[in-house]
Design a protein around this motif. Structure first.
Motif, PDB file in Angstrom:
ATOM      1  N   ILE A  72      12.827 -23.148  -8.996  1.00 45.48           N
ATOM      2  CA  ILE A  72      11.642 -22.367  -9.358  1.00 45.48           C
ATOM      3  C   ILE A  72      10.867 -23.117 -10.436  1.00 45.48           C
ATOM      4  N   THR A 111       8.054 -23.865 -13.315  1.00 40.72           N
ATOM      5  CA  THR A 111       7.102 -23.330 -14.284  1.00 40.72           C
ATOM      6  C   THR A 111       6.256 -24.525 -14.712  1.00 40.72           C
ATOM      7  N   LEU A 124       4.249 -26.410 -17.029  1.00 39.26           N
ATOM      8  CA  LEU A 124       4.067 -26.345 -18.482  1.00 39.26           C
ATOM      9  C   LEU A 124       2.668 -26.735 -18.930  1.00 39.26           C
ATOM     10  N   SER A 178      -0.089 -26.203 -17.050  1.00 37.17           N
ATOM     11  CA  SER A 178      -1.096 -25.397 -16.380  1.00 37.17           C
ATOM     12  C   SER A 178      -1.906 -24.632 -17.428  1.00 37.17           C
ATOM     13  N   SER A 179      -3.191 -24.414 -17.133  1.00 34.97           N
ATOM     14  CA  SER A 179      -4.016 -23.616 -18.047  1.00 34.97           C
ATOM     15  C   SER A 179      -4.096 -22.162 -17.583  1.00 34.97           C
ATOM     16  N   VAL A 209      -1.762 -18.744 -16.901  1.00 35.63           N
ATOM     17  CA  VAL A 209      -0.435 -18.165 -17.152  1.00 35.63           C
ATOM     18  C   VAL A 209       0.297 -17.812 -15.855  1.00 35.63           C
ATOM     19  N   HIS A 268       2.729 -20.370 -15.433  1.00 36.43           N
ATOM     20  CA  HIS A 268       3.777 -20.412 -16.452  1.00 36.43           C
ATOM     21  C   HIS A 268       4.857 -19.392 -16.064  1.00 36.43           C
ATOM     22  N   ASN A 269       4.496 -18.106 -16.180  1.00 34.73           N
ATOM     23  CA  ASN A 269       5.491 -17.090 -15.826  1.00 34.73           C
ATOM     24  C   ASN A 269       4.925 -15.917 -15.030  1.00 34.73           C
ATOM     25  N   LEU A 304       6.469 -15.823 -11.596  1.00 32.72           N
ATOM     26  CA  LEU A 304       7.880 -15.510 -11.825  1.00 32.72           C
ATOM     27  C   LEU A 304       8.069 -14.019 -12.088  1.00 32.72           C
ATOM     28  N   LEU A 305       7.153 -13.443 -12.868  1.00 28.17           N
ATOM     29  CA  LEU A 305       7.222 -12.002 -13.143  1.00 28.17           C
ATOM     30  C   LEU A 305       7.139 -11.212 -11.837  1.00 28.17           C
ATOM     31  N   LEU A 323      10.366 -11.646  -9.839  1.00 30.90           N
ATOM     32  CA  LEU A 323      11.495 -10.890 -10.392  1.00 30.90           C
ATOM     33  C   LEU A 323      11.321  -9.393 -10.145  1.00 30.90           C
TER      34      LEU A 323
END
Lengths: 230, 230
Positions: free
Chosen positions: B81, B83, B85, B87-88, B90, B93-94, B97-98, B101
């Motif tokens: 997975i 992420t 780092l 990237s401008s 979010v 970023h996560n 992923l949120l 999940l």
């Protein structure tokens, strides 16, 4: 090395607010596990340094929670570095961290650094506004953030931050239920022993801040949760 | 559990591109340490599933690198997975992923999941455009990202991604020099044994992709770095 896992209670002092010597002594001698210096407004190298030197007269562990790159100063036992997981601005995910590492990376003793996964939940608080946090979260969001912190990022600390208002225990519990490794910090609006007790039942560590500047006796009373939450 | 730390060479297959059975057999029997399925464009549950089933006829470890929440399917040995780092946005970023999940959190076996800290460096590649990555980075930026991954986020993998073009070895080495725990993946533009060898000297693991679809013999030749980088 301080074992923050054993900390149940932390007093958070705002370097932009004043505290007389007697009140500072009462905080330092209160039995709290640590003092954290941190804030959002008017944080300068100067006011942090002054407060640090006054507290260094006591043996209490002293932590700096870093809110901007300019006011990082040596001399603390530990440095807490927030990453705001529900910020809509990458600056508060890892942008400031990138700048800090570029500036200080070669000087940092990472054994003194604790990385905190923040979730900011009070939409009216300064930190939510500054970080443009998405505070409109459900229990499922909080569970997912907790899983993200515990199982993916594996951060040492998740900080559920209601800054300035007392939080919903259901939301804090939703986080707590997903955490097996990550330590849960709760902060926001704790002003009585009962409120401290309720959050200490759910979170591993509670942070008590504003009430220090409003009612010192009530603030000191919250330390008593250390007796009931051993 | 597969020990990815021992992996020196990975073939990355794009499920949106076609590969005949004979070529797929040659890839699977090449001696590479693993096959990763991943891509940016036209990735669907259907084309991932088809490729997975074809590769499952072989004993090679098979990884899905997740690029969108919709095309996560069971049956892989591991799930990587990313992420991003730099990237401008979010979301990369996560944010994704949120969502993942929230959708799948209760189903995930985290022992099968590897979290990759990506730094995307080719400004012209699709992934840089999709993630709005800031690719204009100096050696100092890369060092700071490496320190971030190794000492703060403590991610298992840092992925230096030049997708589609062969990278600057100096940048890859700047990352490598800061990593003591995190495994360094290099991907991008490897099309000859010599290029594979040069990057395998710096990175822990090299990822070979596009050349598979352009010149199978040259792609297979890159696996020979496993002999020289034991």
């Amino acid at each position: 090395m301080h074992d923050i896992k054993t900390w149940k209670h932390i007093f958070k002092l705002d370097p932009a607010k004043s505290l007389n010597d007697d009140d500072l002594r009462r905080i330092c001698m209160s039995g709290t596990d640590a003092i954290m210096i941190g804030g959002t407004d008017n944080i300068t190298e100067n006011n942090i340094s002054q407060l640090m030197h006054r507290i260094n007269n006591y043996s209490i562990p002293l932590v700096l929670e870093i809110s901007n790159v300019e006011s990082v100063i040596p001399g603390f036992d530990l440095y807490f570095i927030p990453t705001v997981l529900n910020s809509s601005d990458v600056k508060y995910h890892n942008g400031m961290l990138l700048q800090a590492l570029k500036t200080y990376g070669h000087l940092i003793d990472f054994s003194e650094v604790v990385f905190e996964g923040y979730v900011v939940l009070n939409p009216d608080c300064k930190v939510a506004k500054v970080t443009r946090a998405n505070t409109n979260l459900t229990d499922e969001d909080i569970e997912a953030y907790a899983q993200m912190v515990n199982d993916m990022y594996r951060l040492p600390v998740m900080y559920v931050e209601y800054s300035g208002t007392y939080g919903e225990t259901g939301m804090v519990k939703a986080a707590a239920d997903m955490l097996t490794e990550t330590q849960l910090f709760y902060g926001g609006g704790i002003s009585t022993y009962e409120e401290a007790h309720a959050m200490a039942t759910i979170a591993d560590t509670i942070i008590v801040g504003n009430i220090i500047y409003e009612d010192m006796d009530k603030a000191l009373k919250t330390v008593e949760i250390k007796e009931t939450h051993k």
